[in-house]
Design a protein around this motif. Structure first.
Motif, PDB file in Angstrom:
ATOM      1  N   ARG A 278       0.811  -1.214   0.000  1.00  0.00           N
ATOM      2  CA  ARG A 278       0.000   0.000   0.000  1.00  0.00           C
ATOM      3  C   ARG A 278       0.840   1.258   0.000  1.00  0.00           C
ATOM      4  O   ARG A 278       1.794   1.369   0.745  1.00  0.00           O
TER       5      ARG A 278
ATOM      6  N   SER B 123       0.419   5.696  -1.528  1.00  0.00           N
ATOM      7  CA  SER B 123      -0.386   6.632  -2.312  1.00  0.00           C
ATOM      8  C   SER B 123       0.078   6.582  -3.755  1.00  0.00           C
ATOM      9  O   SER B 123       1.267   6.733  -4.028  1.00  0.00           O
TER      10      SER B 123
ATOM     11  N   ARG C 225      -0.402   8.118  -7.572  1.00  0.00           N
ATOM     12  CA  ARG C 225      -0.906   9.347  -8.179  1.00  0.00           C
ATOM     13  C   ARG C 225      -0.855   9.331  -9.700  1.00  0.00           C
ATOM     14  O   ARG C 225      -1.007  10.353 -10.342  1.00  0.00           O
TER      15      ARG C 225
ATOM     16  N   GLN D 142      -4.331  19.605  -8.827  1.00  0.00           N
ATOM     17  CA  GLN D 142      -3.683  18.286  -8.734  1.00  0.00           C
ATOM     18  C   GLN D 142      -4.281  17.487  -9.900  1.00  0.00           C
ATOM     19  O   GLN D 142      -5.268  16.754  -9.738  1.00  0.00           O
TER      20      GLN D 142
ATOM     21  N   ALA E 151      -5.331   9.693  -0.945  1.00  0.00           N
ATOM     22  CA  ALA E 151      -6.226  10.601  -0.213  1.00  0.00           C
ATOM     23  C   ALA E 151      -5.910  12.032  -0.640  1.00  0.00           C
ATOM     24  O   ALA E 151      -4.746  12.388  -0.778  1.00  0.00           O
TER      25      ALA E 151
ATOM     26  N   GLY F 220      -6.678  15.804   0.529  1.00  0.00           N
ATOM     27  CA  GLY F 220      -7.282  16.726   1.496  1.00  0.00           C
ATOM     28  C   GLY F 220      -7.347  18.151   0.953  1.00  0.00           C
ATOM     29  O   GLY F 220      -8.023  19.009   1.517  1.00  0.00           O
ATOM     30  N   GLY F 221      -6.633  18.395  -0.155  1.00  0.00           N
ATOM     31  CA  GLY F 221      -6.586  19.752  -0.715  1.00  0.00           C
ATOM     32  C   GLY F 221      -7.614  19.896  -1.820  1.00  0.00           C
ATOM     33  O   GLY F 221      -7.419  19.381  -2.923  1.00  0.00           O
TER      34      GLY F 221
HETATM   35  C1  LIG Z   1      -6.024  13.210   5.082  1.00  0.00           C
HETATM   36  C2  LIG Z   1      -4.992  13.119   3.982  1.00  0.00           C
HETATM   37  C3  LIG Z   1      -4.917  14.120   3.035  1.00  0.00           C
HETATM   38  C4  LIG Z   1      -3.983  14.037   1.982  1.00  0.00           C
HETATM   39  N1  LIG Z   1      -3.978  14.985   0.998  1.00  0.00           N
HETATM   40  C5  LIG Z   1      -3.159  14.839  -0.079  1.00  0.00           C
HETATM   41  C6  LIG Z   1      -3.244  15.749  -1.190  1.00  0.00           C
HETATM   42  O1  LIG Z   1      -4.049  16.694  -1.205  1.00  0.00           O
HETATM   43  N2  LIG Z   1      -2.422  15.518  -2.246  1.00  0.00           N
HETATM   44  C7  LIG Z   1      -1.553  14.462  -2.297  1.00  0.00           C
HETATM   45  O2  LIG Z   1      -0.848  14.319  -3.312  1.00  0.00           O
HETATM   46  N3  LIG Z   1      -1.441  13.582  -1.260  1.00  0.00           N
HETATM   47  C8  LIG Z   1      -2.243  13.732  -0.163  1.00  0.00           C
HETATM   48  N4  LIG Z   1      -2.198  12.813   0.867  1.00  0.00           N
HETATM   49  C9  LIG Z   1      -1.299  11.632   0.769  1.00  0.00           C
HETATM   50  C10 LIG Z   1      -0.085  11.775   1.687  1.00  0.00           C
HETATM   51  O3  LIG Z   1       0.804  12.721   1.136  1.00  0.00           O
HETATM   52  C11 LIG Z   1       0.590  10.386   1.827  1.00  0.00           C
HETATM   53  O4  LIG Z   1      -0.294   9.497   2.473  1.00  0.00           O
HETATM   54  C12 LIG Z   1       1.878  10.503   2.622  1.00  0.00           C
HETATM   55  O5  LIG Z   1       2.852  11.257   1.932  1.00  0.00           O
HETATM   56  C13 LIG Z   1       2.464   9.124   2.931  1.00  0.00           C
HETATM   57  O6  LIG Z   1       2.711   8.417   1.719  1.00  0.00           O
HETATM   58  P1  LIG Z   1       2.065   6.997   1.436  1.00  0.00           P
HETATM   59  O7  LIG Z   1       0.568   7.122   1.518  1.00  0.00           O
HETATM   60  O8  LIG Z   1       2.527   6.633   0.054  1.00  0.00           O
HETATM   61  O9  LIG Z   1       2.573   6.060   2.481  1.00  0.00           O
HETATM   62  C14 LIG Z   1      -3.098  12.914   1.926  1.00  0.00           C
HETATM   63  C15 LIG Z   1      -3.179  11.910   2.911  1.00  0.00           C
HETATM   64  C16 LIG Z   1      -4.125  11.989   3.909  1.00  0.00           C
HETATM   65  C17 LIG Z   1      -4.217  10.852   4.908  1.00  0.00           C
END
Ligand SMILES: Cc1cc2nc3c(=O)[nH]c(=O)nc-3n(C[C@H](O)[C@H](O)[C@H](O)COP(=O)(O)O)c2cc1C
Length: 357
Positions: free
Chosen positions: A67, A69, A71, A162, A217, A219-220
């Motif tokens: 797992r 993030s 993109r 984004q 996720a 949030g923005g």
């Molecule tokens: C509540 C929340 C809001 C987030 N908002 C953004 C966002 O707006 N843009 C983005 O690219 N990543 C966003 N992220 C992803 C985080 O950057 C990411 O989970 C973090 O860098 C850790 O990386 P990983 O998920 O690959 O382990 C968000 C994560 C969370 C939990």
């Protein structure tokens, strides 16, 4: 700051009892609906029932370990089974409580209040026309709401450019309906709503990973205009999180992005590189300052500064600026840098500016 932090703390038992004893539930006001109403004449679209899923058999530990993030998404559509699987894993309804004071789902929720709705902007799902939909969890069906004009562009803009978000074949939007939890917990509801949201967010990450899809996720986003696009009454319901979903391309190793072989960079090589590099894009100028501190190269943009680790004399690896390549003139003067931002998949070119320009 401290005032805002208070909401994360559990108030003491006396205070809890006092606040909760004032709740609408204690005042014998009937429970709220646990699904937003929809027009009775609406024709709902069938999803694949969970008993029929043939996907999602990946071992749990492997799901946990892969797992992250993601993109970047391929253009491939999702199948209806994949979409049904994601909806079931995040908000699937098992049953209503016999007391009618809540619902049991595939995810936990404080007091079983489940204060969310799931909206989807569908760009590409086999058998579904593009547009805005809502998951009707009580029926495990989809409600088509409306067309979204130029969805890719619109959603990209509403998530503060984004752009990868709008490009996903499906974008999940979770909205909160806070009253469902406030009805029981009054002003103590908001911490547990935030916890509940984290649970569905993580469930979507895990569900995606289990079927080789990626999510991130977000949030923005533009609160006011997203709520408006979905025709929500923000006094009652509003967007709280965005999650694009799609198949992800095979990942490249970071070293594949470098053009020149790995080699030790000498201090004299690094000394050529510092300066101001700028890029003007859509009327906005981004300025990156390159500097050397204790023989290490650093890049600074706005208030953010990171170290760039050398791969060779002109190519570097950072975190936000994943790959940075310096282009020098024949006589060894800096001309520009090419930056690959892997998060957005964007390659950006920044031009070196002489100090007095
Ligand atoms: C509540 C929340 C809001 C987030 N908002 C953004 C966002 O707006 N843009 C983005 O690219 N990543 C966003 N992220 C992803 C985080 O950057 C990411 O989970 C973090 O860098 C850790 O990386 P990983 O998920 O690959 O382990 C968000 C994560 C969370 C939990």
């Amino acid at each position: 700051m401290n005032e805002n932090r208070k909401f994360l703390r559990f108030s003491n038992w006396e205070e809890y009892k006092e606040i909760v004893s004032e709740s609408d539930e204690r005042k014998k006001i009937p429970p709220p609906l646990f699904e937003q109403p929809y027009p009775k004449e609406a024709k709902l679209i069938d999803l694949v029932p969970q008993e029929e899923f043939k996907i999602g058999k990946k071992p749990f530990l492997s799901v946990v370990n892969t797992r992250k993030s993601r993109r970047e998404y391929k253009e491939d559509p999702l199948t209806l089974e994949e979409l049904s699987f994601l909806l079931w894993c995040t908000q699937g309804l098992k049953r209503q409580l016999r007391s009618e004071r809540g619902v049991l789902r595939t995810v936990p929720s404080s007091g079983a209040k489940s204060p969310f709705e799931t909206y989807l902007v569908i760009n590409k799902v086999e058998g579904l026309k593009p547009g805005l939909y809502r998951y009707i969890s009580f029926e495990h069906k989809l409600l088509y709401i409306k067309e979204i004009e130029e969805a890719e562009k619109t959603i990209g803009e509403l998530t503060y450019n984004q752009i990868f978000v709008g490009k996903a074949p499906v974008i999940f939007f979770w909205t909160a309906v806070p009253y469902r939890t406030e009805w029981s917990y009054s002003t103590l509801a908001h911490k547990v709503i935030a916890v509940d949201l984290g649970l569905i967010c993580q469930s979507l990450y895990m569900a995606c990973e289990a079927i080789k899809l990626g999510t991130c996720a977000i949030g923005g986003y533009d609160q006011k205009n997203l709520d408006k696009l979905f025709e929500l009454n923000p006094e009652e319901e509003f967007v709280v999180l965005v999650q694009p979903v799609g198949k992800y391309p095979k990942e490249k190793k970071i070293t594949e992005f470098f053009k020149n072989p790995q080699a030790e960079a000498k201090t004299e090589d690094l000394k050529k590189l510092p300066g101001t590099y700028t890029r003007t894009h859509q009327g906005q100028t981004a300025v990156v300052e390159i500097s050397i501190e204790e023989e290490k190269l650093y890049a600074k943009i706005r208030d953010y500064k990171e170290r760039l680790d050398s791969y060779n004399a002109t190519e570097f690896e950072g975190e936000y600026f994943r790959v940075v390549r310096f282009i020098l003139t024949k006589d060894g003067k800096p001309e520009k840098i090419i930056v690959l931002i892997i998060a957005s998949g964007e390659t950006v070119e920044l031009i070196y500016q002489e100090p007095d320009t």
